[in-house]
Design an enzyme around this catalytic site. Sequence first.
Site, mmCIF file in Angstrom:
data_model
loop_
_atom_site.group_PDB
_atom_site.id
_atom_site.type_symbol
_atom_site.label_atom_id
_atom_site.label_comp_id
_atom_site.label_asym_id
_atom_site.label_seq_id
_atom_site.Cartn_x
_atom_site.Cartn_y
_atom_site.Cartn_z
ATOM 1 N N GLN A 143 18.270 64.670 -22.323
ATOM 2 C CA GLN A 143 18.029 66.078 -21.986
ATOM 3 C C GLN A 143 19.179 66.633 -21.139
ATOM 4 O O GLN A 143 19.605 67.765 -21.313
ATOM 5 C CB GLN A 143 16.702 66.218 -21.235
ATOM 6 C CG GLN A 143 15.496 66.014 -22.139
ATOM 7 C CD GLN A 143 14.214 65.893 -21.318
ATOM 8 O OE1 GLN A 143 14.074 64.975 -20.507
ATOM 9 N NE2 GLN A 143 13.286 66.812 -21.532
ATOM 10 N N TYR A 144 19.664 65.764 -20.237
ATOM 11 C CA TYR A 144 20.786 66.158 -19.375
ATOM 12 C C TYR A 144 22.013 66.444 -20.246
ATOM 13 O O TYR A 144 22.668 67.474 -20.095
ATOM 14 C CB TYR A 144 21.081 65.039 -18.369
ATOM 15 C CG TYR A 144 22.240 65.317 -17.438
ATOM 16 C CD1 TYR A 144 22.029 65.934 -16.200
ATOM 17 C CD2 TYR A 144 23.538 64.946 -17.784
ATOM 18 C CE1 TYR A 144 23.082 66.175 -15.331
ATOM 19 C CE2 TYR A 144 24.603 65.180 -16.918
ATOM 20 C CZ TYR A 144 24.371 65.794 -15.698
ATOM 21 O OH TYR A 144 25.408 66.031 -14.851
ATOM 22 N N GLU B 60 23.480 50.814 9.013
ATOM 23 C CA GLU B 60 23.909 51.145 7.649
ATOM 24 C C GLU B 60 24.447 49.910 6.940
ATOM 25 O O GLU B 60 24.921 48.976 7.574
ATOM 26 C CB GLU B 60 25.027 52.210 7.699
ATOM 27 C CG GLU B 60 24.630 53.446 8.476
ATOM 28 C CD GLU B 60 25.743 54.489 8.534
ATOM 29 O OE1 GLU B 60 26.845 54.219 8.035
ATOM 30 O OE2 GLU B 60 25.484 55.568 9.095
ATOM 31 N N LYS C 118 27.377 48.145 4.920
ATOM 32 C CA LYS C 118 28.834 48.346 4.882
ATOM 33 C C LYS C 118 29.311 48.113 3.454
ATOM 34 O O LYS C 118 29.504 46.978 3.028
ATOM 35 C CB LYS C 118 29.515 47.368 5.840
ATOM 36 C CG LYS C 118 30.958 47.683 6.105
ATOM 37 C CD LYS C 118 31.483 46.832 7.255
ATOM 38 C CE LYS C 118 32.820 47.324 7.739
ATOM 39 N NZ LYS C 118 33.857 47.290 6.699
ATOM 40 N N ASP D 205 31.466 47.710 0.255
ATOM 41 C CA ASP D 205 32.804 47.150 0.058
ATOM 42 C C ASP D 205 33.552 47.970 -0.988
ATOM 43 O O ASP D 205 33.583 47.639 -2.165
ATOM 44 C CB ASP D 205 32.670 45.696 -0.392
ATOM 45 C CG ASP D 205 33.964 44.934 -0.233
ATOM 46 O OD1 ASP D 205 34.888 45.466 0.412
ATOM 47 O OD2 ASP D 205 34.052 43.816 -0.746
ATOM 48 N N ARG E 131 42.337 56.993 3.336
ATOM 49 C CA ARG E 131 42.432 56.775 4.769
ATOM 50 C C ARG E 131 43.885 56.772 5.255
ATOM 51 O O ARG E 131 44.201 57.302 6.307
ATOM 52 C CB ARG E 131 41.767 55.434 5.081
ATOM 53 C CG ARG E 131 41.662 55.128 6.516
ATOM 54 C CD ARG E 131 40.955 53.793 6.690
ATOM 55 N NE ARG E 131 40.822 53.510 8.084
ATOM 56 C CZ ARG E 131 41.821 53.200 8.870
ATOM 57 N NH1 ARG E 131 43.022 53.133 8.375
ATOM 58 N NH2 ARG E 131 41.633 52.980 10.141
ATOM 59 N N GLU F 112 32.424 56.172 1.332
ATOM 60 C CA GLU F 112 33.020 55.044 0.630
ATOM 61 C C GLU F 112 32.947 55.278 -0.868
ATOM 62 O O GLU F 112 31.882 55.568 -1.405
ATOM 63 C CB GLU F 112 32.239 53.776 1.008
ATOM 64 C CG GLU F 112 32.981 52.494 0.768
ATOM 65 C CD GLU F 112 33.945 52.115 1.904
ATOM 66 O OE1 GLU F 112 34.122 52.916 2.854
ATOM 67 O OE2 GLU F 112 34.524 51.017 1.821
ATOM 68 N N TYR G 38 28.815 58.672 4.801
ATOM 69 C CA TYR G 38 28.251 58.055 6.004
ATOM 70 C C TYR G 38 28.718 58.684 7.317
ATOM 71 O O TYR G 38 28.327 58.238 8.397
ATOM 72 C CB TYR G 38 28.498 56.553 6.036
ATOM 73 C CG TYR G 38 29.931 56.123 5.862
ATOM 74 C CD1 TYR G 38 30.887 56.416 6.820
ATOM 75 C CD2 TYR G 38 30.335 55.405 4.730
ATOM 76 C CE1 TYR G 38 32.197 56.007 6.670
ATOM 77 C CE2 TYR G 38 31.649 54.998 4.567
ATOM 78 C CZ TYR G 38 32.572 55.308 5.545
ATOM 79 O OH TYR G 38 33.875 54.910 5.380
ATOM 80 N N LYS H 197 29.588 41.438 10.350
ATOM 81 C CA LYS H 197 30.081 40.894 9.084
ATOM 82 C C LYS H 197 29.282 39.663 8.691
ATOM 83 O O LYS H 197 29.029 38.779 9.527
ATOM 84 C CB LYS H 197 31.558 40.527 9.231
ATOM 85 C CG LYS H 197 32.462 41.744 9.413
ATOM 86 C CD LYS H 197 32.967 42.233 8.072
ATOM 87 C CE LYS H 197 34.062 43.259 8.260
ATOM 88 N NZ LYS H 197 34.924 43.353 7.097
ATOM 89 N N CYS I 52 65.411 26.508 14.477
ATOM 90 C CA CYS I 52 64.942 27.644 13.676
ATOM 91 C C CYS I 52 65.183 27.360 12.201
ATOM 92 O O CYS I 52 66.304 27.008 11.822
ATOM 93 C CB CYS I 52 65.683 28.914 14.096
ATOM 94 S SG CYS I 52 65.393 30.302 12.976
ATOM 95 N N CYS J 238 68.114 30.084 10.982
ATOM 96 C CA CYS J 238 69.498 30.064 11.458
ATOM 97 C C CYS J 238 69.908 28.710 12.003
ATOM 98 O O CYS J 238 71.084 28.497 12.307
ATOM 99 C CB CYS J 238 69.699 31.144 12.515
ATOM 100 S SG CYS J 238 68.804 30.808 14.051
ATOM 101 N N CYS K 133 62.558 31.314 18.116
ATOM 102 C CA CYS K 133 63.980 31.120 17.903
ATOM 103 C C CYS K 133 64.676 32.001 18.939
ATOM 104 O O CYS K 133 64.395 33.193 19.036
ATOM 105 C CB CYS K 133 64.355 31.562 16.497
ATOM 106 S SG CYS K 133 66.123 31.796 16.268
ATOM 107 N N CYS L 255 69.968 35.682 15.009
ATOM 108 C CA CYS L 255 69.256 35.037 13.892
ATOM 109 C C CYS L 255 69.008 36.044 12.769
ATOM 110 O O CYS L 255 68.450 37.125 12.990
ATOM 111 C CB CYS L 255 67.930 34.472 14.385
ATOM 112 S SG CYS L 255 66.889 33.842 13.065
#
Length: 524
Positions: free
Chosen positions: A35-36, A113, A115, A117, A136, A174, A226, A314, A408, A411, A426, A431
């Site tokens: 229908q849409y 909320e 998060k 990804d 961003r 996001e 958000y 996390k 090093c 060098c 070093c 260097c």
Amino acid sequence: MAESIKKRIEQLRAEIRRHDYLYYVLNQPEISDRQYDKLFAELGKLEQHNPQFITADSPTQRVAGQPVKGFKSIRHAVAMLSIDNTYNDDELRAFDERVAKALGGADYDYVVELKIDGLAISLRYEKGRLVTAATRGDGETGDDVTANVRTIKAVPLVLLSDGSVPDVLEVRGEVYMPTGAFVELNKLRIKAGEPSFANPRNAAAGSLKLLDAKITAERKLSFFAYAVGELSEPLAEEHWLMLQKLKQLGLPVNPNIKRAKDINEAISICRYWSGKRQTLDYQIDGMVIKVNRFDQRAILGATGRAPRWCISYKFPAERAETIVESIDVQVGKSGILTPVANLTAVQLAGTTVRRASLHNFDELKRLDVRQGDTVVIEKAGEIIPQVVEVKKNLRPAGVKPFKIPAKCPSCGGDVKKDEDGVYIRCVNPHCKAQLIERLKYFAGRDQMDIENLGPDLIEQLVESGLVKNPADFYKLTKEDLVELERMADKSADNVIKAIQKSKNRPLWRLLAGLGIRHIGGQSA
DNA sequence: GCCTGGGTGA
DNA sequence: ATCCTATTAG
DNA sequence: CTAATAGGATTCACCCAGGC
């Protein structure tokens, strides 16, 4: 006649927007897809026969005709900051204590909320119409990806209004690729002989960087709002109510966002989703806990990087086992020697991991990582691979501990351990590796931000003796550059132009770029 | 047409 | 993106 | 002394432009 056609067109647009709202924001469609599609087809046909009535904000006009040439920069009216992270309950409680202390005994509550990804985006609506969408970037300036974002059906081109909409509304959210869409897309790509995408996040990020929005439109991206940036008038006094307002305006807000009266409730919501995240049609890498009231947020403020009223939690990272094939020692811009493990390639959290920083030699010694060792690795925050454990029982016989370099590796000069510190540096001021790193840093995005002057070119410039310090960049000529590998007319031109363009960078960028010890972007 | 470096996302 | 360390602020 | 902040270091995937 024309009047009635115009009226019908507007009616259809309003109808379609309402159904978009029901579908993407409320998750309560009233009509079937068929229908849409029928409404959409009718509108398309009417517009096709009456092109004078086509407007940019019509639902039929999501996909731009012509590919763009490149992305312009857009300055965010309000900076896009990062979020500080936590990994366990104790750290969350420590955050809560800091909040409680700063608010001096006042009551407060949280909004918790998921998060998502994906990748952060800032949408700017003026008088209810989507005018720009920006990535961003460095937090202050991002890429103008409006043409691509317009193809995302969950992003309204026009805000819904029950009378008034704010003059200016910047919405942060996001963009992501739903897991189902990701799986389908890869099936199609394999069928077409194209390489498949590694994970939904990179697929989504890549899709927004396409110059041809027609292809973006086929990638089936979605969006959750958000937060807000610039705002001509406040929408609410607290975050929770603001999210409800955003929904009323037609912006999709994740339906699983909850209020929490205290940190314990917030923690239990985090736990719940830690176990249930597989059931979602999108990937989440954690939870975000925000102080609800805006006046309290103002009291808490922000550091240079992140707000103090917000923290992420996390989830524990996925782990994998692999073998250390060798250990490199890299020289940084300040001479710091950093050990990096080369690993047998292994799949982890949607990527193939081949290298992992060992941070410094104290760390390397603590873990006792040796060439040939089997190690357990994880990706901290799903991003940075690190060695968490050495399987000592699997160590081949006769493997020697890793020797801290006496010279090093670049060098051959003397190295010295910092007094009262852990770094080994070093100490040769001439260097070459250090010079290259300092120059890379100078040209880098957070400093002078010189386009087309990348790591490889800088290395060539130093090797050929053309550049011995940052000032030498500005003496380069096109004739100098075309002598170099993979540098022909066009590339050389672009580099010279970019270097000239960097001359009018603000002073702080120059100061930061010079890389004086303990002078970074903040202090500069 | 393939390959690689640069830029940018997380 | 994150990690680790050093420095500064309290 | 402890907590907060800044600085210096690190990884992988993707798209595009340009070189050959």
